[in-house]
Design a protein around this motif. Structure first.
Motif, PDB file in Angstrom:
ATOM      1  N   LYS A 194       0.817  -1.214   0.000  1.00  0.00           N
ATOM      2  CA  LYS A 194       0.000   0.000   0.000  1.00  0.00           C
ATOM      3  C   LYS A 194       0.854   1.268   0.000  1.00  0.00           C
ATOM      4  CE  LYS A 194      -0.599  -0.356   4.971  1.00  0.00           C
ATOM      5  NZ  LYS A 194      -1.509  -0.538   6.072  1.00  0.00           N
TER       6      LYS A 194
ATOM      7  N   LEU B   7       1.887   1.898  -3.918  1.00  0.00           N
ATOM      8  CA  LEU B   7       0.840   1.775  -4.934  1.00  0.00           C
ATOM      9  C   LEU B   7       0.828   2.926  -5.939  1.00  0.00           C
ATOM     10  CD1 LEU B   7      -1.556   0.126  -5.958  1.00  0.00           C
ATOM     11  CD2 LEU B   7      -3.011   1.522  -4.487  1.00  0.00           C
TER      12      LEU B   7
ATOM     13  N   SER C 163      -0.476  -6.776  -8.016  1.00  0.00           N
ATOM     14  CA  SER C 163      -1.129  -6.117  -6.883  1.00  0.00           C
ATOM     15  C   SER C 163      -2.054  -5.007  -7.381  1.00  0.00           C
ATOM     16  CB  SER C 163      -0.115  -5.595  -5.872  1.00  0.00           C
ATOM     17  OG  SER C 163       1.036  -5.100  -6.455  1.00  0.00           O
TER      18      SER C 163
ATOM     19  N   PRO D  87      -3.437  -3.341  -3.579  1.00  0.00           N
ATOM     20  CA  PRO D  87      -2.122  -3.445  -2.952  1.00  0.00           C
ATOM     21  C   PRO D  87      -2.089  -4.410  -1.778  1.00  0.00           C
ATOM     22  CG  PRO D  87      -3.186  -1.421  -2.293  1.00  0.00           C
ATOM     23  CD  PRO D  87      -4.062  -2.042  -3.353  1.00  0.00           C
TER      24      PRO D  87
ATOM     25  N   SER E  35       3.568  -8.878  -1.637  1.00  0.00           N
ATOM     26  CA  SER E  35       3.752  -8.400  -3.010  1.00  0.00           C
ATOM     27  C   SER E  35       5.048  -8.929  -3.605  1.00  0.00           C
ATOM     28  CB  SER E  35       3.698  -6.872  -3.069  1.00  0.00           C
ATOM     29  OG  SER E  35       4.626  -6.269  -2.201  1.00  0.00           O
TER      30      SER E  35
END
Length: 142
Positions: free
Chosen positions: A9, A12, A33, A36, A43
């Motif tokens: 995240k 992203l 992703s 995310p 990831s």
């Protein structure tokens, strides 16, 4: 060439920017992703799994600083990865170390620089030759 992307995240926004850049340039982009990951471990695992299936693919991982994804990817046998924040290192790590993945930090690298880094990495080809000794040693460590 397939380019596999992954982000947590914290990476992203930069991932999405680079994804657009790569798609505009006509690369086949696989986004691991779309939503995310909560952390860089998930990831990174998704991207390294894809890279190990395709010898010609390249991977790019995004998180806040690039370090977490780098640390995680180094734990995977058969993966040579570099954390980069400028173009020359991105180019040379591919050319001399046969790196198949680079990591970028969203809080370190801006969008324009990220595109230049990705271009350098994608455009570089592994030289092999005298460099293969090091690559073999890296791969033997895992």
């Amino acid at each position: 060439m397939r380019v596999i992307l992954g982000a947590d995240k914290e990476g992203l926004e930069l991932k999405n920017s680079v994804k657009n850049y790569l798609e505009e340039k006509g690369y086949e982009v696989v986004d691991k992703s779309e939503n995310p990951s909560e952390n860089f471990v998930a990831s990174t695992s998704a991207v390294t799994s894809e890279i190990l299936k395709d010898d010609e693919a390249r991977g790019i991982l995004f998180d806040k600083y690039g370090a977490g994804s780098f640390i995680t990817a180094t734990k995977v046998k058969g993966i040579v990865v570099a954390e980069v924040s400028e173009e020359r290192s991105a180019y040379m790590t591919r050319e001399h170390n046969n790196a198949r993945i680079i990591t970028l930090g969203q809080d370190i690298v801006g969008k324009g620089l990220a595109n230049n880094i990705v271009k350098a990495f994608i455009d570089a080809n592994y030289d092999g030759g005298r460099h293969q000794v090091r690559v073999d040693m890296l791969n033997a460590m895992c």
